[in-house]
Motif scaffolding. Structure first.
Motif, mmCIF file in Angstrom:
data_model
loop_
_atom_site.group_PDB
_atom_site.id
_atom_site.type_symbol
_atom_site.label_atom_id
_atom_site.label_comp_id
_atom_site.label_asym_id
_atom_site.label_seq_id
_atom_site.Cartn_x
_atom_site.Cartn_y
_atom_site.Cartn_z
ATOM 1 N N MET A 81 33.845 -6.990 73.361
ATOM 2 C CA MET A 81 32.542 -7.276 73.936
ATOM 3 C C MET A 81 32.637 -8.391 74.973
ATOM 4 O O MET A 81 31.972 -8.322 75.995
ATOM 5 N N ALA A 82 33.453 -9.399 74.694
ATOM 6 C CA ALA A 82 33.584 -10.515 75.629
ATOM 7 C C ALA A 82 34.238 -10.063 76.930
ATOM 8 O O ALA A 82 33.808 -10.466 78.018
ATOM 9 N N VAL A 83 35.253 -9.213 76.825
ATOM 10 C CA VAL A 83 35.912 -8.706 78.032
ATOM 11 C C VAL A 83 34.953 -7.824 78.819
ATOM 12 O O VAL A 83 34.880 -7.909 80.050
ATOM 13 N N GLY A 84 34.207 -6.993 78.122
ATOM 14 C CA GLY A 84 33.210 -6.150 78.793
ATOM 15 C C GLY A 84 32.143 -6.974 79.494
ATOM 16 O O GLY A 84 31.741 -6.668 80.614
ATOM 17 N N PHE A 85 31.670 -8.034 78.829
ATOM 18 C CA PHE A 85 30.686 -8.908 79.447
ATOM 19 C C PHE A 85 31.270 -9.594 80.670
ATOM 20 O O PHE A 85 30.601 -9.716 81.702
ATOM 21 N N MET A 86 32.516 -10.015 80.580
ATOM 22 C CA MET A 86 33.165 -10.681 81.711
ATOM 23 C C MET A 86 33.283 -9.733 82.912
ATOM 24 O O MET A 86 33.012 -10.125 84.052
ATOM 25 N N LEU A 87 33.658 -8.485 82.648
ATOM 26 C CA LEU A 87 33.771 -7.514 83.738
ATOM 27 C C LEU A 87 32.408 -7.223 84.365
ATOM 28 O O LEU A 87 32.285 -7.143 85.594
ATOM 29 N N LEU A 88 31.398 -7.051 83.523
ATOM 30 C CA LEU A 88 30.049 -6.814 84.037
ATOM 31 C C LEU A 88 29.543 -8.009 84.829
ATOM 32 O O LEU A 88 28.956 -7.851 85.901
ATOM 33 N N TYR A 89 29.796 -9.213 84.328
ATOM 34 C CA TYR A 89 29.370 -10.426 85.020
ATOM 35 C C TYR A 89 30.062 -10.542 86.371
ATOM 36 O O TYR A 89 29.436 -10.911 87.370
ATOM 37 N N THR A 90 31.342 -10.205 86.426
ATOM 38 C CA THR A 90 32.082 -10.270 87.687
ATOM 39 C C THR A 90 31.504 -9.300 88.704
ATOM 40 O O THR A 90 31.325 -9.641 89.874
#
Length: 70
Positions: free
Chosen positions: A1-10
């Motif tokens: 979830m954290a990696v997914g959030f980071m990609l979406l945020y980027t």
């Protein structure tokens, strides 16, 4: 979830302004904690899986209860 959030945020940071990005990121957090405080927690007696846990304990037996405290 954290990696997914980071990609979406980027991806969003490349598209949105700083103000829009802030509100886009903060809105789901505010919505979740608002729903938790006013919906999920008050209804915790109704949505807690106590009946399911009791039926599984009756079906599987006490050896699936977990480590003993003695």
């Amino acid at each position: 979830m954290a990696v997914g959030f980071m990609l979406l945020y980027t991806k969003l940071s490349n598209v949105l302004s700083k103000k829009a990005l802030f509100y886009t990121v903060m809105l789901p957090f505010i919505a979740f904690f608002g729903a938790f405080g006013f919906v999920l927690y008050p209804l915790s007696n109704y949505i807690h899986p106590e009946a399911l846990a009791d039926s599984l304990l009756n079906t599987l037996g006490p050896r699936f209860l977990g480590p003993s405290q003695s």
